[in-house]
Design a protein around this motif. Structure first.
Motif, mmCIF file in Angstrom:
data_model
loop_
_atom_site.group_PDB
_atom_site.id
_atom_site.type_symbol
_atom_site.label_atom_id
_atom_site.label_comp_id
_atom_site.label_asym_id
_atom_site.label_seq_id
_atom_site.Cartn_x
_atom_site.Cartn_y
_atom_site.Cartn_z
ATOM 1 N N SER A 98 -21.204 6.498 0.624
ATOM 2 C CA SER A 98 -19.953 6.401 1.371
ATOM 3 C C SER A 98 -18.794 6.451 0.368
ATOM 4 C CB SER A 98 -19.883 5.092 2.164
ATOM 5 O OG SER A 98 -19.789 3.985 1.287
ATOM 6 N N VAL A 99 -17.695 7.039 0.787
ATOM 7 C CA VAL A 99 -16.527 7.134 -0.086
ATOM 8 C C VAL A 99 -16.033 5.749 -0.480
ATOM 9 C CG1 VAL A 99 -14.119 7.891 -0.187
ATOM 10 C CG2 VAL A 99 -15.844 9.383 0.823
ATOM 11 N N PHE A 100 -16.149 4.795 0.412
ATOM 12 C CA PHE A 100 -15.659 3.452 0.144
ATOM 13 C C PHE A 100 -16.328 2.835 -1.081
ATOM 14 C CE2 PHE A 100 -15.838 -1.182 0.718
ATOM 15 C CZ PHE A 100 -14.487 -1.469 0.835
ATOM 16 N N GLU A 101 -17.593 3.153 -1.320
ATOM 17 C CA GLU A 101 -18.344 2.552 -2.419
ATOM 18 C C GLU A 101 -18.249 3.352 -3.721
ATOM 19 O OE1 GLU A 101 -19.608 -0.301 -2.460
ATOM 20 O OE2 GLU A 101 -19.627 -0.844 -0.336
ATOM 21 N N HIS A 102 -17.511 4.471 -3.725
ATOM 22 C CA HIS A 102 -17.340 5.219 -4.967
ATOM 23 C C HIS A 102 -16.569 4.370 -5.988
ATOM 24 C CE1 HIS A 102 -18.834 8.599 -2.788
ATOM 25 N NE2 HIS A 102 -18.430 9.497 -3.657
ATOM 26 N N GLY A 103 -16.780 4.675 -7.255
ATOM 27 C CA GLY A 103 -16.073 3.937 -8.295
ATOM 28 C C GLY A 103 -16.357 4.522 -9.662
ATOM 29 N N VAL A 104 -16.081 3.731 -10.680
ATOM 30 C CA VAL A 104 -16.369 4.135 -12.058
ATOM 31 C C VAL A 104 -17.028 2.967 -12.785
ATOM 32 C CG1 VAL A 104 -14.481 5.813 -12.209
ATOM 33 C CG2 VAL A 104 -14.059 3.444 -12.870
ATOM 34 N N ASN A 105 -17.884 3.303 -13.724
ATOM 35 C CA ASN A 105 -18.372 2.323 -14.679
ATOM 36 C C ASN A 105 -17.421 2.336 -15.871
ATOM 37 O OD1 ASN A 105 -20.566 1.492 -13.182
ATOM 38 N ND2 ASN A 105 -21.979 2.956 -14.133
ATOM 39 N N TYR A 106 -17.027 1.168 -16.322
ATOM 40 C CA TYR A 106 -15.995 1.113 -17.352
ATOM 41 C C TYR A 106 -16.122 -0.158 -18.180
ATOM 42 C CZ TYR A 106 -13.730 -2.374 -14.394
ATOM 43 O OH TYR A 106 -13.491 -3.506 -13.661
ATOM 44 N N ARG A 107 -15.430 -0.166 -19.321
ATOM 45 C CA ARG A 107 -15.219 -1.354 -20.149
ATOM 46 C C ARG A 107 -13.720 -1.451 -20.406
ATOM 47 N NH1 ARG A 107 -17.887 0.877 -25.002
ATOM 48 N NH2 ARG A 107 -17.569 2.803 -23.807
ATOM 49 N N SER A 108 -13.152 -2.605 -20.198
ATOM 50 C CA SER A 108 -11.712 -2.727 -20.389
ATOM 51 C C SER A 108 -11.342 -4.088 -20.967
ATOM 52 C CB SER A 108 -10.963 -2.528 -19.060
ATOM 53 O OG SER A 108 -11.201 -3.612 -18.184
ATOM 54 N N ALA A 109 -10.226 -4.096 -21.684
ATOM 55 C CA ALA A 109 -9.681 -5.331 -22.249
ATOM 56 C C ALA A 109 -8.181 -5.349 -22.020
ATOM 57 C CB ALA A 109 -9.990 -5.438 -23.730
ATOM 58 N N MET A 110 -7.644 -6.523 -21.752
ATOM 59 C CA MET A 110 -6.206 -6.731 -21.622
ATOM 60 C C MET A 110 -5.818 -7.867 -22.555
ATOM 61 S SD MET A 110 -6.000 -6.558 -17.442
ATOM 62 C CE MET A 110 -4.213 -6.484 -17.360
ATOM 63 N N VAL A 111 -4.791 -7.642 -23.354
ATOM 64 C CA VAL A 111 -4.319 -8.652 -24.294
ATOM 65 C C VAL A 111 -2.845 -8.920 -23.997
ATOM 66 C CG1 VAL A 111 -4.067 -9.309 -26.712
ATOM 67 C CG2 VAL A 111 -5.927 -7.766 -26.036
ATOM 68 N N TYR A 112 -2.504 -10.186 -23.795
ATOM 69 C CA TYR A 112 -1.140 -10.576 -23.469
ATOM 70 C C TYR A 112 -0.509 -11.325 -24.644
ATOM 71 C CZ TYR A 112 -2.501 -9.906 -18.557
ATOM 72 O OH TYR A 112 -2.945 -9.387 -17.367
ATOM 73 N N GLY A 113 0.807 -11.225 -24.747
ATOM 74 C CA GLY A 113 1.482 -12.024 -25.745
ATOM 75 C C GLY A 113 2.807 -11.433 -26.176
ATOM 76 N N LEU A 114 3.404 -12.095 -27.147
ATOM 77 C CA LEU A 114 4.674 -11.678 -27.718
ATOM 78 C C LEU A 114 4.397 -11.063 -29.080
ATOM 79 C CD1 LEU A 114 7.768 -11.793 -27.195
ATOM 80 C CD2 LEU A 114 7.777 -13.932 -28.507
ATOM 81 N N PRO A 115 4.495 -9.740 -29.222
ATOM 82 C CA PRO A 115 4.171 -9.110 -30.500
ATOM 83 C C PRO A 115 5.194 -9.467 -31.573
ATOM 84 C CG PRO A 115 5.073 -7.492 -28.996
ATOM 85 C CD PRO A 115 4.903 -8.753 -28.206
ATOM 86 N N ARG A 116 4.729 -9.461 -32.808
ATOM 87 C CA ARG A 116 5.574 -9.790 -33.958
ATOM 88 C C ARG A 116 5.666 -8.579 -34.870
ATOM 89 N NH1 ARG A 116 3.784 -11.925 -38.893
ATOM 90 N NH2 ARG A 116 1.742 -12.279 -37.932
ATOM 91 N N ALA A 117 6.892 -8.125 -35.147
ATOM 92 C CA ALA A 117 7.088 -7.005 -36.060
ATOM 93 C C ALA A 117 6.796 -7.465 -37.479
ATOM 94 C CB ALA A 117 8.508 -6.477 -35.953
ATOM 95 N N LEU A 118 5.973 -6.705 -38.190
ATOM 96 C CA LEU A 118 5.573 -7.079 -39.537
ATOM 97 C C LEU A 118 6.523 -6.494 -40.578
ATOM 98 C CD1 LEU A 118 1.710 -6.540 -39.227
ATOM 99 C CD2 LEU A 118 3.012 -8.661 -38.924
ATOM 100 N N SER A 119 6.572 -7.133 -41.727
ATOM 101 C CA SER A 119 7.395 -6.650 -42.835
ATOM 102 C C SER A 119 6.669 -6.909 -44.145
ATOM 103 C CB SER A 119 8.764 -7.350 -42.850
ATOM 104 O OG SER A 119 8.615 -8.752 -43.011
ATOM 105 N N GLY A 120 7.151 -6.245 -45.205
ATOM 106 C CA GLY A 120 6.590 -6.474 -46.530
ATOM 107 C C GLY A 120 5.119 -6.151 -46.621
#
Length: 227
Positions: A98-120
């Motif tokens: 059935s179309v309703f049960e179609h999908g994908v197999n996948y691996r995913s990651a989500m990372v949240y936060g406040l990035p820090r610009a690096l120097s030196g």
């Protein structure tokens, strides 16, 4: 990577809590590292001028941080904004009865936060991690960036402390339901990203061999391991 760190759990914040399809959620840090290790392009989600923006960029990582690249002219990478960085790998098309049960197999990651610009030196080290993640050995082989080039580049570090991982795998979910009697084919079409043998720059002089660290990625008669 440190074995104890690999076995440690991921964060359990409101942003990373698995609300839907909880059985696909992964709670250990090793699962996060596995998803990050399998690719080198991420998508950076950030709100700019009140509207969402999603920017693809390259990344690298170590035990504690995700490092990603940007241009000093990029509004999306301006400091002071909380971001969500995602990495996704599609492993197969799940074609059900059935179309309703179609999908994908996948691996995913989500990372949240406040990035820090690096120097030196931290900026140089972040660029090294990013470079080595995409092509191990290339940092020591190629010319290092000049001061002018470094000034035109932004390297951000994003803590891996707040992250979420999901993995979907297996056959269609309607094999034991009413649709199983329809007599229709169902299954999975596996998908892979495969690297091919290196193609030399036409500007190279004749006879210049592929360096060993790149040749090692492509054994004779085989491509790079699928991601």
């Amino acid at each position: 990577m440190d074995a104890g760190l690999m076995a440690s759990g991921l964060s359990g914040t409101e942003r990373t809590r698995h609300r839907r399809l909880r059985e696909q959620g992964r709670t250990d840090r090793a699962a996060l590292f596995a998803v990050l290790r399998a690719g080198f392009v991420c998508h950076l989600g950030v709100v700019v001028d009140g509207a969402p923006m999603v920017v693809p960029t390259v990344y690298g990582f170590d035990d504690s941080f995700l490092y990603f690249h940007g241009s000093v002219a990029s509004r999306s990478l301006a400091g002071g904004r909380t971001v969500c960085v995602t990495v996704t790998h599609v492993d197969g098309l799940v074609l059900a009865r059935s179309v309703f049960e179609h999908g994908v197999n996948y691996r995913s990651a989500m990372v949240y936060g406040l990035p820090r610009a690096l120097s030196g030196e931290a900026k140089v080290e972040g660029l090294r991690v990013l470079t080595e993640h995409a092509a191990p050995g290339q940092w020591d082989y190629a010319r290092r960036p000049s001061r002018k080039e470094l000034a035109a580049t932004v390297i951000f570090a994003l803590s891996l402390d707040e992250a979420s991982v999901k993995v979907a795998e297996g056959p269609p979910a309607d094999g034991d339901g009413p649709d199983a009697s329809l007599g229709l084919w169902a299954g999975v079409v596996p998908l892979e990203v495969v690297s091919r043998p290196p193609v030399p720059d036409p500007a190279l002089p004749d006879g210049l061999p592929v360096p060993a660290h790149i040749a090692a990625l492509f054994p004779p008669g085989a491509g790079r391991e699928p991601m």
